[in-house]
Design a protein around this motif. Structure first.
Motif: not given
Length: 105
Positions: A82-105
């Protein structure tokens, strides 16, 4: 009288636009920090160079954001930032995921 009302209306619109702009910037900052933190954490998980969530937290802080949660599942890292958004103390939120792309077979 009507001039004063128009000036107040214009001022209100300007304040709303500035607040909206700050929210958009905060959203982009949170998204960028989340992406970088997930990638750095996954890299640490794969290479074994540091604790993935500690690395993700360091990257998030450098991106002017806050790491709200971090989970590691094998080599995959998921973060919520999350990151501060504006003067009213609100927060912007983001999600992410990362990892190797492993074969599935």
């Amino acid at each position: 009288m009507i001039g004063a009302v128009m000036v107040m209306a214009l001022l209100a619109v300007c304040v709303l636009l500035v607040h909206y702009g700050a929210a958009v910037i905060a959203r982009h900052r949170a998204a960028a920090a989340a992406d970088l933190a997930a990638l750095a954490g996954a890299s640490a998980a794969v290479t074994g160079q540091g604790a993935p969530c500690a690395v993700a937290a360091e990257i998030t802080t450098a991106g002017s954001a806050r790491l709200d949660s971090c989970t590691v599942d094998g080599w995959e890292v998921r973060v919520v930032v999350s990151s501060a958004a504006g003067i009213l103390g609100q927060r912007a939120t983001a999600r992410a995921r990362a990892g190797p792309d492993l074969p599935t077979g």
